[in-house]
Write a protein that holds these residues in place. Sequence first.
Motif, PDB file in Angstrom:
ATOM      1  N   VAL A   1       5.138  -5.267   5.785  1.00 38.32           N
ATOM      2  CA  VAL A   1       5.181  -3.821   6.042  1.00 38.32           C
ATOM      3  C   VAL A   1       5.190  -3.058   4.720  1.00 38.32           C
ATOM      4  O   VAL A   1       4.515  -2.032   4.577  1.00 38.32           O
ATOM      5  CB  VAL A   1       6.421  -3.456   6.883  1.00 38.32           C
ATOM      6  CG1 VAL A   1       6.580  -1.940   6.983  1.00 38.32           C
ATOM      7  CG2 VAL A   1       6.309  -4.061   8.279  1.00 38.32           C
ATOM      8  N   LEU A   2       5.933  -3.560   3.749  1.00 37.77           N
ATOM      9  CA  LEU A   2       5.950  -2.931   2.434  1.00 37.77           C
ATOM     10  C   LEU A   2       4.559  -2.951   1.806  1.00 37.77           C
ATOM     11  O   LEU A   2       4.119  -1.955   1.218  1.00 37.77           O
ATOM     12  CB  LEU A   2       6.955  -3.646   1.527  1.00 37.77           C
ATOM     13  CG  LEU A   2       7.020  -3.177   0.068  1.00 37.77           C
ATOM     14  CD1 LEU A   2       7.436  -1.715  -0.005  1.00 37.77           C
ATOM     15  CD2 LEU A   2       7.966  -4.055  -0.737  1.00 37.77           C
ATOM     16  N   ARG A   3       3.848  -4.073   1.944  1.00 31.56           N
ATOM     17  CA  ARG A   3       2.507  -4.164   1.360  1.00 31.56           C
ATOM     18  C   ARG A   3       1.554  -3.143   1.990  1.00 31.56           C
ATOM     19  O   ARG A   3       0.747  -2.523   1.291  1.00 31.56           O
ATOM     20  CB  ARG A   3       1.960  -5.590   1.532  1.00 31.56           C
ATOM     21  CG  ARG A   3       2.732  -6.628   0.729  1.00 31.56           C
ATOM     22  CD  ARG A   3       1.932  -7.922   0.596  1.00 31.56           C
ATOM     23  NE  ARG A   3       1.675  -8.553   1.884  1.00 31.56           N
ATOM     24  CZ  ARG A   3       2.493  -9.418   2.476  1.00 31.56           C
ATOM     25  NH1 ARG A   3       3.653  -9.733   1.898  1.00 31.56           N
ATOM     26  NH2 ARG A   3       2.170  -9.980   3.627  1.00 31.56           N
ATOM     27  N   LEU A   4       1.654  -2.954   3.291  1.00 29.02           N
ATOM     28  CA  LEU A   4       0.818  -1.948   3.947  1.00 29.02           C
ATOM     29  C   LEU A   4       1.131  -0.552   3.418  1.00 29.02           C
ATOM     30  O   LEU A   4       0.225   0.234   3.112  1.00 29.02           O
ATOM     31  CB  LEU A   4       1.054  -1.980   5.460  1.00 29.02           C
ATOM     32  CG  LEU A   4       0.162  -2.894   6.298  1.00 29.02           C
ATOM     33  CD1 LEU A   4       0.641  -2.903   7.739  1.00 29.02           C
ATOM     34  CD2 LEU A   4      -1.290  -2.445   6.214  1.00 29.02           C
ATOM     35  N   ARG A   5       2.413  -0.265   3.303  1.00 26.89           N
ATOM     36  CA  ARG A   5       2.814   1.070   2.840  1.00 26.89           C
ATOM     37  C   ARG A   5       2.429   1.288   1.381  1.00 26.89           C
ATOM     38  O   ARG A   5       2.123   2.407   0.973  1.00 26.89           O
ATOM     39  CB  ARG A   5       4.326   1.247   3.044  1.00 26.89           C
ATOM     40  CG  ARG A   5       4.686   1.308   4.520  1.00 26.89           C
ATOM     41  CD  ARG A   5       4.171   2.579   5.156  1.00 26.89           C
ATOM     42  NE  ARG A   5       4.022   2.490   6.601  1.00 26.89           N
ATOM     43  CZ  ARG A   5       3.685   3.514   7.384  1.00 26.89           C
ATOM     44  NH1 ARG A   5       3.469   4.700   6.860  1.00 26.89           N
ATOM     45  NH2 ARG A   5       3.529   3.341   8.673  1.00 26.89           N
ATOM     46  N   ILE A   6       2.426   0.235   0.593  1.00 23.41           N
ATOM     47  CA  ILE A   6       1.928   0.322  -0.779  1.00 23.41           C
ATOM     48  C   ILE A   6       0.453   0.707  -0.772  1.00 23.41           C
ATOM     49  O   ILE A   6       0.011   1.557  -1.549  1.00 23.41           O
ATOM     50  CB  ILE A   6       2.144  -1.022  -1.511  1.00 23.41           C
ATOM     51  CG1 ILE A   6       3.617  -1.179  -1.905  1.00 23.41           C
ATOM     52  CG2 ILE A   6       1.257  -1.117  -2.755  1.00 23.41           C
ATOM     53  CD1 ILE A   6       3.953  -2.536  -2.486  1.00 23.41           C
ATOM     54  N   GLY A   7      -0.318   0.099   0.128  1.00 19.42           N
ATOM     55  CA  GLY A   7      -1.745   0.422   0.225  1.00 19.42           C
ATOM     56  C   GLY A   7      -1.979   1.880   0.571  1.00 19.42           C
ATOM     57  O   GLY A   7      -2.829   2.548  -0.040  1.00 19.42           O
ATOM     58  N   TYR A   8      -1.230   2.406   1.542  1.00 23.74           N
ATOM     59  CA  TYR A   8      -1.389   3.809   1.922  1.00 23.74           C
ATOM     60  C   TYR A   8      -1.011   4.747   0.768  1.00 23.74           C
ATOM     61  O   TYR A   8      -1.674   5.753   0.510  1.00 23.74           O
ATOM     62  CB  TYR A   8      -0.521   4.134   3.138  1.00 23.74           C
ATOM     63  CG  TYR A   8      -0.843   3.329   4.375  1.00 23.74           C
ATOM     64  CD1 TYR A   8      -2.144   2.941   4.664  1.00 23.74           C
ATOM     65  CD2 TYR A   8       0.173   2.958   5.259  1.00 23.74           C
ATOM     66  CE1 TYR A   8      -2.426   2.191   5.791  1.00 23.74           C
ATOM     67  CE2 TYR A   8      -0.101   2.216   6.394  1.00 23.74           C
ATOM     68  CZ  TYR A   8      -1.412   1.831   6.657  1.00 23.74           C
ATOM     69  OH  TYR A   8      -1.681   1.095   7.783  1.00 23.74           O
ATOM     70  N   GLY A   9       0.085   4.408   0.092  1.00 21.25           N
ATOM     71  CA  GLY A   9       0.525   5.250  -1.018  1.00 21.25           C
ATOM     72  C   GLY A   9      -0.473   5.269  -2.158  1.00 21.25           C
ATOM     73  O   GLY A   9      -0.783   6.326  -2.712  1.00 21.25           O
ATOM     74  N   MET A  10      -1.002   4.104  -2.506  1.00 25.19           N
ATOM     75  CA  MET A  10      -1.983   4.027  -3.592  1.00 25.19           C
ATOM     76  C   MET A  10      -3.237   4.825  -3.257  1.00 25.19           C
ATOM     77  O   MET A  10      -3.805   5.508  -4.116  1.00 25.19           O
ATOM     78  CB  MET A  10      -2.343   2.570  -3.871  1.00 25.19           C
ATOM     79  CG  MET A  10      -1.228   1.746  -4.482  1.00 25.19           C
ATOM     80  SD  MET A  10      -1.714   0.026  -4.782  1.00 25.19           S
ATOM     81  CE  MET A  10      -2.890   0.250  -6.138  1.00 25.19           C
ATOM     82  N   ALA A  11      -3.672   4.744  -2.005  1.00 25.72           N
ATOM     83  CA  ALA A  11      -4.899   5.436  -1.595  1.00 25.72           C
ATOM     84  C   ALA A  11      -4.777   6.945  -1.763  1.00 25.72           C
ATOM     85  O   ALA A  11      -5.725   7.617  -2.202  1.00 25.72           O
ATOM     86  CB  ALA A  11      -5.231   5.089  -0.144  1.00 25.72           C
ATOM     87  N   THR A  12      -3.611   7.494  -1.428  1.00 22.79           N
ATOM     88  CA  THR A  12      -3.461   8.947  -1.522  1.00 22.79           C
ATOM     89  C   THR A  12      -3.157   9.413  -2.937  1.00 22.79           C
ATOM     90  O   THR A  12      -3.692  10.427  -3.392  1.00 22.79           O
ATOM     91  CB  THR A  12      -2.352   9.440  -0.572  1.00 22.79           C
ATOM     92  OG1 THR A  12      -1.142   8.708  -0.832  1.00 22.79           O
ATOM     93  CG2 THR A  12      -2.751   9.246   0.880  1.00 22.79           C
ATOM     94  N   TYR A  13      -2.308   8.665  -3.666  1.00 22.98           N
ATOM     95  CA  TYR A  13      -1.936   9.169  -4.986  1.00 22.98           C
ATOM     96  C   TYR A  13      -3.046   9.001  -6.022  1.00 22.98           C
ATOM     97  O   TYR A  13      -3.098   9.740  -7.003  1.00 22.98           O
ATOM     98  CB  TYR A  13      -0.648   8.515  -5.486  1.00 22.98           C
ATOM     99  CG  TYR A  13       0.050   9.400  -6.493  1.00 22.98           C
ATOM    100  CD1 TYR A  13       0.572  10.626  -6.109  1.00 22.98           C
ATOM    101  CD2 TYR A  13       0.169   9.024  -7.828  1.00 22.98           C
ATOM    102  CE1 TYR A  13       1.190  11.454  -7.014  1.00 22.98           C
ATOM    103  CE2 TYR A  13       0.798   9.847  -8.745  1.00 22.98           C
ATOM    104  CZ  TYR A  13       1.299  11.063  -8.340  1.00 22.98           C
ATOM    105  OH  TYR A  13       1.904  11.893  -9.243  1.00 22.98           O
ATOM    106  N   ALA A  14      -3.939   8.060  -5.808  1.00 23.40           N
ATOM    107  CA  ALA A  14      -5.115   7.979  -6.677  1.00 23.40           C
ATOM    108  C   ALA A  14      -5.927   9.257  -6.565  1.00 23.40           C
ATOM    109  O   ALA A  14      -6.425   9.795  -7.561  1.00 23.40           O
ATOM    110  CB  ALA A  14      -5.965   6.769  -6.302  1.00 23.40           C
ATOM    111  N   SER A  15      -6.053   9.784  -5.349  1.00 20.94           N
ATOM    112  CA  SER A  15      -6.804  11.034  -5.159  1.00 20.94           C
ATOM    113  C   SER A  15      -6.082  12.209  -5.814  1.00 20.94           C
ATOM    114  O   SER A  15      -6.715  13.147  -6.305  1.00 20.94           O
ATOM    115  CB  SER A  15      -7.018  11.305  -3.665  1.00 20.94           C
ATOM    116  OG  SER A  15      -5.802  11.587  -3.000  1.00 20.94           O
TER     117      SER A  15
END
Length: 420
Positions: free
Chosen positions: A230-244
Amino acid sequence: MQGQASTAQQPQGAARAHGRLDPRLVLIMALASGLVVANSYYAQPLVDTIAGDLHASTTAVGLVVTASQVGYALGLALLVPLGDLVDRRRMLTALLLGTFVCLLAMVFAPGWQLLAAAAVLVGLGSVVGQVLVPLAAELAREDERGRVIGNVMTGLLLGILLSRVASGLIASVAGWRAVFVVAAALMLVTCVLVRMLPSSPSTARDADGASLTYGRLLRSVITIVAEEPVLRLRIGYGMATYASFGVFWTSIGFVLAGPDYGWSDARIGLFTLFGVAGAVAARFAGRLADRGFAHIQTGVFLALTAASFVLLGVGRTHVVLLAVGVALLDLGIQGTHISNQSVFYPLRPDARSRLNTAYMTTYFTAGSVGSVASALIYPAFGWGGVCVVGGIFPLAGFVLWCREHAVLRRARRRSDAHPR
């Protein structure tokens, strides 16, 4: 042993008012988070002015903004885990005093190279908010955790937002170096604030109950990531938005100061107020997460982030669309962020600082990648290229969320078909 347990629980008990976390402590944590995180964002609306004063290229000064983000990511990886090992209040005081010294170095930097070097160290010490958020999650009751995290994050987000406004206004009156003089003074004020917080005992223990060494503490972060899907999924979502986020805010100053708009530093700073939607989203998303909507709202916020870049692209020549795009961008990014935090903090109550380290290190690393990409793409492909790259990141996050949603739906159907 009973006496020791009572002593360890005393700070947490003293922090409560009528069974809930004392609102005054929430306010202190929110204010301290905002004042410190602002240090990483003061330079964003001033890139054109700094470039002119230091006789540097816009690409070079854009990398100064990136340097602060890189330092922040290093602080997340190397310093934030210590929140599980040492008294957070003492740790915060040391970080604030170090940041104060580095901000003074930025004031007197003669060129962009030394400015960037000092910015790395300021970013390194500006992880105070990421020490405070796990503390807030630890002190809050389970049924108020999302709301408390949302309130502290609102302070942090307002710090990001108002830092750009303040830097633009101060620079227009007293020059860009005065911005960092004010920032240094605010670090001394924040030192006084954090001394009002309760002390926090170490929670990092090995299997035998002994405190972890620093090396084992850092290695345990990797172990936690490996063990928590679950942490890995949430890391993916966070990275996707903060890169933008990094893509957009690194180059928007060049657009607004350029021939299409020709705005002053003060006007550019005021324009960032449209990002107040992000602070609103933090409170809203935290309350909804407490009611069980974290998964669904994550998909909505990711989609909003991706859609915002359509408006931002058109906004090159239409300021109203640009403003609406900024509001949607911050709404989507911060809504996703709070949703993520409300989901992963309960995973390991004894390792909340390390959970935050795993998430936030990758989060800000993604922001740095986005910032570097923007600094390189804008001179070559202009604002249109920046918006295309900025939209790709959250779109990838939304695709990942759709896959998770499909898996959850199939699991729910199997559970309904074969009830225990």
